[in-house]
Design an enzyme around this catalytic site. Structure first.
Site, mmCIF file in Angstrom:
data_model
loop_
_atom_site.group_PDB
_atom_site.id
_atom_site.type_symbol
_atom_site.label_atom_id
_atom_site.label_comp_id
_atom_site.label_asym_id
_atom_site.label_seq_id
_atom_site.Cartn_x
_atom_site.Cartn_y
_atom_site.Cartn_z
ATOM 1 N N ARG A 192 0.723 -1.250 0.318
ATOM 2 C CA ARG A 192 0.321 -0.094 -0.069
ATOM 3 C C ARG A 192 0.746 1.739 0.238
ATOM 4 N NH1 ARG A 192 -2.645 -3.952 -0.882
ATOM 5 N NH2 ARG A 192 -4.533 -4.538 0.849
ATOM 6 N N SER B 227 -10.731 -0.258 4.018
ATOM 7 C CA SER B 227 -9.819 -0.409 5.009
ATOM 8 C C SER B 227 -9.073 0.960 5.312
ATOM 9 C CB SER B 227 -8.665 -1.322 4.926
ATOM 10 O OG SER B 227 -9.106 -2.386 3.734
ATOM 11 N N GLU C 224 -4.217 3.722 6.648
ATOM 12 C CA GLU C 224 -4.102 4.113 5.374
ATOM 13 C C GLU C 224 -4.578 5.429 4.069
ATOM 14 O OE1 GLU C 224 -5.346 0.015 3.065
ATOM 15 O OE2 GLU C 224 -6.219 1.424 1.486
HETATM 16 P P1 FAD Z 1 -8.870 9.334 -4.452
HETATM 17 O O1 FAD Z 1 -9.168 8.721 -2.945
HETATM 18 O O2 FAD Z 1 -9.290 10.432 -5.339
HETATM 19 O O3 FAD Z 1 -7.154 10.214 -4.629
HETATM 20 C C1 FAD Z 1 -6.488 9.191 -3.661
HETATM 21 C C2 FAD Z 1 -5.081 9.783 -3.402
HETATM 22 O O4 FAD Z 1 -4.690 9.641 -4.378
HETATM 23 C C3 FAD Z 1 -5.101 11.098 -3.275
HETATM 24 O O5 FAD Z 1 -4.093 11.569 -1.871
HETATM 25 C C4 FAD Z 1 -4.927 11.822 -4.134
HETATM 26 O O6 FAD Z 1 -4.510 12.778 -4.324
HETATM 27 C C5 FAD Z 1 -4.145 10.730 -5.407
HETATM 28 N N1 FAD Z 1 -4.712 11.122 -6.445
HETATM 29 C C6 FAD Z 1 -5.736 10.597 -7.066
HETATM 30 N N2 FAD Z 1 -5.571 10.771 -8.359
HETATM 31 C C7 FAD Z 1 -4.611 10.833 -9.204
HETATM 32 C C8 FAD Z 1 -3.707 10.995 -10.257
HETATM 33 N N3 FAD Z 1 -4.240 11.048 -11.050
HETATM 34 N N4 FAD Z 1 -2.123 11.604 -9.920
HETATM 35 C C9 FAD Z 1 -1.646 11.641 -8.847
HETATM 36 N N5 FAD Z 1 -1.986 11.357 -7.647
HETATM 37 C C10 FAD Z 1 -3.574 11.171 -7.421
HETATM 38 N N6 FAD Z 1 -7.696 -0.422 -1.993
HETATM 39 C C11 FAD Z 1 -6.641 -1.590 -2.173
HETATM 40 O O7 FAD Z 1 -5.887 -1.400 -2.521
HETATM 41 N N7 FAD Z 1 -7.992 -2.423 -2.247
HETATM 42 C C12 FAD Z 1 -8.587 -3.048 -2.033
HETATM 43 O O8 FAD Z 1 -9.472 -3.719 -2.300
HETATM 44 C C13 FAD Z 1 -9.809 -1.312 -1.331
HETATM 45 N N8 FAD Z 1 -10.939 -1.957 -1.159
HETATM 46 C C14 FAD Z 1 -11.617 -0.617 -1.040
HETATM 47 C C15 FAD Z 1 -13.156 -0.905 -0.252
HETATM 48 C C16 FAD Z 1 -13.739 -0.094 -0.561
HETATM 49 C C17 FAD Z 1 -15.761 0.133 -0.561
HETATM 50 C C18 FAD Z 1 -13.753 1.289 -0.946
HETATM 51 C C19 FAD Z 1 -14.366 2.961 -0.291
HETATM 52 C C20 FAD Z 1 -12.429 1.569 -0.743
HETATM 53 C C21 FAD Z 1 -11.028 0.466 -1.321
HETATM 54 N N9 FAD Z 1 -10.075 0.811 -1.802
HETATM 55 C C22 FAD Z 1 -9.340 -0.050 -2.321
HETATM 56 C C23 FAD Z 1 -9.333 1.878 -1.377
HETATM 57 C C24 FAD Z 1 -9.408 3.076 -2.785
HETATM 58 O O9 FAD Z 1 -10.764 2.465 -3.426
HETATM 59 C C25 FAD Z 1 -8.247 2.379 -3.721
HETATM 60 O O10 FAD Z 1 -6.762 3.575 -3.011
HETATM 61 C C26 FAD Z 1 -8.800 3.520 -4.985
HETATM 62 O O11 FAD Z 1 -6.980 3.438 -5.475
HETATM 63 C C27 FAD Z 1 -8.615 5.242 -4.563
HETATM 64 O O12 FAD Z 1 -8.752 5.188 -6.272
HETATM 65 P P2 FAD Z 1 -9.334 6.885 -6.188
HETATM 66 O O13 FAD Z 1 -9.545 7.295 -7.414
HETATM 67 O O14 FAD Z 1 -11.199 7.230 -6.031
HETATM 68 O O15 FAD Z 1 -8.247 8.242 -4.958
HETATM 69 P P1 NAP Z 2 -9.622 -10.792 4.778
HETATM 70 O O1 NAP Z 2 -9.906 -11.507 4.102
HETATM 71 O O2 NAP Z 2 -10.639 -10.970 6.327
HETATM 72 O O3 NAP Z 2 -8.757 -11.501 5.725
HETATM 73 C C1 NAP Z 2 -8.057 -10.030 6.856
HETATM 74 C C2 NAP Z 2 -6.366 -9.903 6.496
HETATM 75 O O4 NAP Z 2 -5.459 -11.127 6.399
HETATM 76 C C3 NAP Z 2 -6.284 -9.212 5.393
HETATM 77 O O5 NAP Z 2 -6.169 -7.746 5.323
HETATM 78 C C4 NAP Z 2 -5.261 -10.036 4.509
HETATM 79 O O6 NAP Z 2 -3.705 -8.639 4.177
HETATM 80 C C5 NAP Z 2 -4.911 -10.757 5.399
HETATM 81 N N1 NAP Z 2 -4.937 -12.700 5.046
HETATM 82 C C6 NAP Z 2 -6.478 -12.983 5.310
HETATM 83 N N2 NAP Z 2 -5.626 -14.206 4.110
HETATM 84 C C7 NAP Z 2 -4.102 -14.418 4.110
HETATM 85 C C8 NAP Z 2 -3.058 -14.694 3.139
HETATM 86 N N3 NAP Z 2 -3.328 -16.060 3.227
HETATM 87 N N4 NAP Z 2 -2.235 -14.433 2.685
HETATM 88 C C9 NAP Z 2 -1.403 -12.556 3.601
HETATM 89 N N5 NAP Z 2 -2.846 -11.973 3.803
HETATM 90 C C10 NAP Z 2 -4.120 -12.751 4.317
HETATM 91 O O7 NAP Z 2 -9.445 -9.148 4.273
HETATM 92 P P2 NAP Z 2 -11.530 -8.982 4.018
HETATM 93 O O8 NAP Z 2 -10.844 -7.218 4.930
HETATM 94 O O9 NAP Z 2 -12.170 -9.282 3.487
HETATM 95 O O10 NAP Z 2 -10.250 -7.797 2.495
HETATM 96 C C11 NAP Z 2 -9.747 -9.474 1.492
HETATM 97 C C12 NAP Z 2 -8.930 -8.683 0.268
HETATM 98 O O11 NAP Z 2 -9.702 -7.161 0.043
HETATM 99 C C13 NAP Z 2 -7.171 -8.017 1.491
HETATM 100 O O12 NAP Z 2 -6.616 -8.204 0.736
HETATM 101 C C14 NAP Z 2 -7.489 -6.881 1.411
HETATM 102 O O13 NAP Z 2 -6.797 -5.786 1.551
HETATM 103 C C15 NAP Z 2 -8.432 -6.367 0.592
HETATM 104 N N6 NAP Z 2 -9.290 -4.944 0.828
HETATM 105 C C16 NAP Z 2 -8.676 -3.753 0.803
HETATM 106 C C17 NAP Z 2 -9.187 -2.447 0.679
HETATM 107 C C18 NAP Z 2 -8.586 -1.317 1.283
HETATM 108 O O14 NAP Z 2 -9.087 -0.006 1.768
HETATM 109 N N7 NAP Z 2 -7.515 -1.361 1.474
HETATM 110 C C19 NAP Z 2 -10.546 -2.751 1.267
HETATM 111 C C20 NAP Z 2 -11.751 -4.388 1.443
HETATM 112 C C21 NAP Z 2 -10.852 -5.145 1.342
HETATM 113 P P3 NAP Z 2 -3.719 -7.697 3.426
HETATM 114 O O15 NAP Z 2 -4.387 -6.941 3.425
HETATM 115 O O16 NAP Z 2 -2.785 -7.662 2.983
HETATM 116 O O17 NAP Z 2 -4.394 -8.494 2.280
#
Ligand code: FAD
Ligand code: NAP
Length: 336
Positions: free
Chosen positions: A161, A236, A332
């Site tokens: 991340r 998250s 994050e």
């Molecule tokens: P924004 O929120 O608009 O911006 C985020 C940051 O990036 C800001 O600082 C902004 O200035 C910068 N930015 C945006 N666009 C640009 C650009 N073109 N150039 C330079 N900087 C820029 N994330 C995960 O990693 N894994 C997941 O599984 C995941 N699941 C999610 C589930 C839900 C329900 C939600 C709400 C979020 C989730 N996220 C997840 C977080 C999010 O969706 C990601 O981080 C996504 O990439 C953000 O994109 P955005 O366009 O909305 O960014």
């Molecule tokens: P989950 O499956 O309930 O698991 C909880 C956490 O344990 C996850 O965050 C994941 O870490 C870790 N994990 C589970 N299984 C793993 C494996 N086999 N090896 C290594 N790490 C493991 O998680 P969840 O909340 O439903 O999310 C599922 C996936 O979607 C995750 O990868 C999570 O990161 C991603 N997600 C991200 C966001 C976001 O906003 N960033 C939101 C929703 C979901 P990791 O997160 O490091 O994978």
């Protein structure tokens, strides 16, 4: 190029938080951005889908909403394809485009909200895959000088991340296009996350396709995560902490049910959601905000909440987890 000074940012962030700015500017093409730079407007903040930000106050900056579209195949051979995607395309739509063209690499990243341009920002990841595994390069424009630059994979310093754009060059570059290498054949599906294999076996699928994996991921996500259209959230809120083996040994003796995922011989990842749940805060509510009742890693705005209260809740959670486990959890989500 039009500057909209009156626009409330509520529809532009998935927490659904109200805020004003110096003006909202829709960037549909690179020239819109160059016009902003020529006019000397400042300060500037870049916005994609607003799904990874927490707005805690009115923004004293011009907001550049990235809406640069277009998907173009740059190169292709019998095994793979290099594709350039406009940074303002929706990430999930891009994943769906890849699947509809029979291409592998992004299937585990289905249904992640937000724009393609923000994907490299925090090196989005889910279900054992990060975007860096398919990432080739990106095009960006420096906000102070207007100079164009290409960043290749290694230069982005992708981590868990993390990337150079969240650290060393934070807020300096506007990402306009991102290039990915997608596979036509000779790829390995990533099924190591237990929930994916469970769903596939429930469906009786023994030899999954790329589409099967994408559908399994979408099924799991829909069952666990709050839809931001219904309940404001940014996914998250915290990263999963990585702790030392010596601290792990102390904690596992006290909490034998603590889940963990080894990183290397010296460090191990603990799910932040479990730590928050164990601290008793899962499902906590305070007025219009709280901790989601199904997923403690997700902070929520039930409607009408404000960002500074959510920020205070995040600080309280950090303190509780620190006191109980001696672990620091870090956001994050980007604080605005
Ligand atoms: P924004 O929120 O608009 O911006 C985020 C940051 O990036 C800001 O600082 C902004 O200035 C910068 N930015 C945006 N666009 C640009 C650009 N073109 N150039 C330079 N900087 C820029 N994330 C995960 O990693 N894994 C997941 O599984 C995941 N699941 C999610 C589930 C839900 C329900 C939600 C709400 C979020 C989730 N996220 C997840 C977080 C999010 O969706 C990601 O981080 C996504 O990439 C953000 O994109 P955005 O366009 O909305 O960014
Ligand atoms: P989950 O499956 O309930 O698991 C909880 C956490 O344990 C996850 O965050 C994941 O870490 C870790 N994990 C589970 N299984 C793993 C494996 N086999 N090896 C290594 N790490 C493991 O998680 P969840 O909340 O439903 O999310 C599922 C996936 O979607 C995750 O990868 C999570 O990161 C991603 N997600 C991200 C966001 C976001 O906003 N960033 C939101 C929703 C979901 P990791 O997160 O490091 O994978």
């Amino acid at each position: 190029m039009q500057i909209i000074q009156t626009e409330n940012l509520k529809p532009y962030n998935t927490f659904g938080l109200e805020a004003t700015s110096k003006g909202l500017i829709h960037i549909l093409r690179e020239n819109d951005l160059f016009e902003v730079l020529l006019q000397g407007l400042s300060p500037l903040k870049i916005l994609g889908g607003g799904s990874n930000i927490l707005i805690t106050k009115n923004i004293d900056a011009y907001i550049l909403r990235n809406e640069i579209k277009g998907i173009e195949v740059i190169e292709e051979d019998e095994n793979e394809l290099l594709v350039q995607c406009g940074a303002g395309e929706q990430w999930h739509q891009f994943v769906m485009w890849s699947l509809s063209n029979g291409l592998a690499g992004l299937e585990n990243l289905s249904l992640i909200p937000g724009s393609v341009g923000a994907a490299p920002m925090q090196n989005i990841g889910a279900y054992g895959v990060e975007q860096k595994s398919a990432f080739h390069s990106l095009k960006a424009i420096h906000l102070e000088t207007g100079v164009r630059r290409i960043f290749y994979n290694e230069e982005c310093r992708f981590g868990y991340r993390e990337s150079i754009f969240k650290n060393e060059v934070k807020d300096q570059y506007f990402i306009t296009h991102v290039n990915y290498i997608l596979k036509k054949k000779n790829f390995t599906l990533q099924l190591s996350y237990g929930a994916i294999t469970d769903i596939l076996s429930q469906k009786g699928i023994l030899h999954p396709t790329v589409n099967d994996v994408s559908e399994a991921v979408m099924d799991i996500r829909r069952s666990k995560l709050p839809d931001p259209k219904l309940i404001g959230n940014a996914g998250s809120f915290f990263k999963n902490p990585v702790i030392t083996m010596s601290l792990y040994n102390v904690l596992i003796a006290k909490y034998p049910d603590m889940p963990s995922y080894p990183i290397d011989a010296e460090s191990i990842k603990i799910p932040a959601g479990w730590l928050i749940e164990k601290s008793g805060m899962k499902g906590y509510t305070n007025g219009q905000i709280g901790v989601h009742k199904l997923q403690a890693l997700v902070l929520v705005n039930y409607g009408g909440g404000n960002g500074s209260d959510i920020y205070q809740l995040a600080l309280d959670l950090q303190q509780k987890v620190k006191e109980m486990f001696d672990i620091s959890i870090t956001p994050e989500v980007n604080l605005w």
